[in-house]
Design an enzyme around this catalytic site. Sequence first.
Site, short mmCIF file in Angstrom:
data_model
loop_
_atom_site.label_atom_id
_atom_site.label_comp_id
_atom_site.label_asym_id
_atom_site.label_seq_id
_atom_site.Cartn_x
_atom_site.Cartn_y
_atom_site.Cartn_z
CG HIS B 106 -2.11 0.82 1.09
ND1 HIS B 106 -2.13 2.13 1.45
CD2 HIS B 106 -3.33 0.53 0.60
CE1 HIS B 106 -3.33 2.62 1.19
NE2 HIS B 106 -4.07 1.66 0.67
CB SER B 460 63.56 21.32 -14.35
OG SER B 460 63.56 21.63 -15.71
N GLY B 461 63.85 18.39 -16.04
CA GLY B 461 64.74 17.58 -16.85
C GLY B 461 64.95 16.17 -16.34
CB SER B 532 55.00 19.31 -7.04
OG SER B 532 55.26 18.07 -7.66
#
Lengths: 298, 620
Positions: B106, B460-461, B532
């Site tokens: 219901h 870097s690199g 980072s």
Amino acid sequence: MSQVLRDLEYESIYIIREAIAESQNPVLLYSIGKDSSVLLHLLMKAFYPVKPPVPLLHIDTTWKFKEMIEFRDRTARELGISLLTYTNAEGIRLGIDPFSTSSNHYTAVMKTEALKQALDKHGFDMIIGGARRDEEKSRAKERIFSVRDADHGWNPRSQRPEFWNLYNCRLMKGQTIRVFPLSNWTELDVWLYIYEEDIPVVPLYFAAERPVVKRDGMLIMVDDNRFKLGLNEKTEMKHIRFRTLGCYPLTAAIESGARTVPEIIEEVFSADHSERSGRLIDYDEQNSMEEKKVRGYF
Amino acid sequence: MNSSDTNISNYLQTPTLRLLTCGNVDDGKSTFLGRLLLDSGNVYEDHLGALERISRRYNPTNSGPELAYLVDGLRAEIEQGITIDVSYRYFFTRNRKYIIADAPGHAQYTKNMAVAASKSDVAVLLIDAASGIKIQTIRHLSILSLMRINRLVIAVNKMDLVDFSKERFDGIKDDIGRAIGTIYGRMCPFWSVPVSSRNGDNVVRKSASMPWYDGGSVLEILESMELDNQESSSFCLPVQYVARDADRRYYSGTVASGEVSVDDEVVVLPSLLRTRVSGLSVAGKHSEEAKKGDPAMIELADEVDVSRGDRLVKSEQELMQGDTLSCQVFWFGEKAMVPKDVYELKFLTYKARATVRQVNERLDLDSLVRSPASRLAQNEIGFASIMLSTDHYCLPFQESKALGSFLVVDIGTGDTVGLGTIVSIGKAGRPHPYATVVDKSMRAALKKQGPMLIWFTGLSGAGKSTIANLLEQRLYEQGYHTYLLDGDILRDGLNRDLGFDSDSRKENIRRAGEVAKLMVDAGLLVIACFISPFAEDRTMVRSLFRKGEFCEVYVSTPIDECIRKDPKGLYAKALRGEIPDFTGVSSPYEPPVSPEVTIDASKCSVSEAVQLLLHHLAED
């Protein structure tokens, strides 16, 4: 342990711990039967290695089987748990007994009313009991944490919804909660667990020669000399056992040869009558258990 | 034991199947259940006798017992001929124990349907063969999907009323298949069975009237149904009760997810105190380990303050932390849920006061349309954000039913007025993750991959970009959906306002982390290359992700080698003093302490480096 029993055991332990953790003043309603034996066993496990922080309460109608009372006292002593008993003194004074009073009135006074008086006297807020949903149709609808009003009554139309293992134990003034850790156990599960864990139960569950009287098609055991024989009634020795235990004049025995737990398991596995078919108080009228629960029966 | 040993051991070793039965109010659910119990030999003689007495009293004109009375328990239910509350039925066969939660059909009793669904493994949904799918059927399917019921048995009932027509059955089967696809958003496995509960066809016994149906009866399907569980595996134990004896404390609780062993390091939440498991028992027996579902009793090595409601975990990063829950809510309260109302939330063992911050949307169960809303009335389902008084640790409901759900309790009446399932958790003040129907796990499931961020750090690199490029190429070839997040491209657009001072560099990394988070949320495998150099910045990025979603790759090529190769001529300039704050020359590089992977590009080829990474990713 087998998976089915382990799942049940773990669920029950969670419920027991939750009830006691949420309660200010919990009690375990101990009725001495096989379900109570299992409940007590689970209680010990739930707090192992510490002793469970909850007393036992037995509502003593003074009409229990003698062996039940012996078993009760021995169990409490051996486990070292405090045992409270309560009898409705007013009922005794009025001479309410199961032979001369209707079973309905007797149950109302000596069990339901006695329980309410005991709970009020001690102020218990969380009452753990061994009822199972498979016992009876109205129990099948009851929640695991079942709220009772200030008069200990059950209102089946406004139960708190329960989901997973989330249990709302918040109490308003006067309310109490009845907790049913064995909700999902069946009679078969109870016996299988008793077997696997080697749990002591009252010897009346095992078949033996006992004195009985046949009354209204039921076999009633003559447990003491308060039993009043009717006209044409006679005591006979039969090989019987009990599937449930209550007040001896209101609890019918079955003829059985099951003397050990495995034999009982075999009997239950192939039974064609329900467990409570021997409980006279369930047959007062249709919905009889529902009526009793609404008024505060366990 | 004796002769029945094998039967009982089958019963004992097969996991109990918890099922719920639901369906439109007239689709014959109670009769179906009565038939199931009767034909599987689970009705006792005294109950059958009582059944016949009740049948005569309430329905004297009908011949034969009304099977539905076997399951309709309460007086009001029998008098009104409807089911009011969830009823639990227990039955067993030679193979298995069953717990049936019988949910009312219901409309006003939607709450109970959710109750019944919450502990069920499988749903049996009844559909009347003559009238087909009704709006109630759709509503029930919606609730089943919201409650994560992922096994469905569709019982097309009353086949006797449609002359056992295969065409009729096939038509309904197609319709329900489409409805399930729409509601579940993906294909959920389902079985459909043509049934006549009144005659017993295909409930327990195979039907002789429908030789065209070659599947099993409903019970046969249930007997062989296997249960599996795909949920979070991170250890979490919500502390339920602290037991004491003369000189020790024991912490009890049921393991909500994952597992723990003696000697494991654990963290107490929310205090973040660290300690070690020094003793363990499960259900009264000493044990070396406790896993999901085990009621454990734990001893800790240190005297730390732990109380009920705290959680023990192995790493705080395995749960999500915050004070604002974005959740789906089933509302049962007579009083509507509106913003600013205060309730008590009950998580497993933890209770907290909480304020409704906002009601966002209401879900229309009939059409599945979400429309803006500011309140939820009784029996409505919607989305809301709820603010807790303090931080809480939890998981999304999709990952853990136990850790991702809660009750909403009315403080004044004590009633349970709502059920919440967590979509996400965040911090107030921060842009709040909006509760979306399609979420990260669904997007990822479509792509058949676990989304994550692979973060390259190094000088870097050092070779970060070269390795990252080949890694993306290999992943792409294997059919993964990827994106390579490049610092230079970011600086060209999103970050063009940033310079190279220390604040700008920090912000550069923060934005890169947030962008990567959105992409992971979109279900992608994201590869990011950023020098980072500062541990703090990398930790900040890591904290944005769940454990297992962040993989730090430290490219540890020595600086001498980087200077020797110097592909962009940057070191030469920096060494001449032409570039200020150049990492490795005039600014420090803080090497990661425990990166997931370390690669020295001077000691292996690029393809070897990529092989190593692919191997590591496959293991996760």
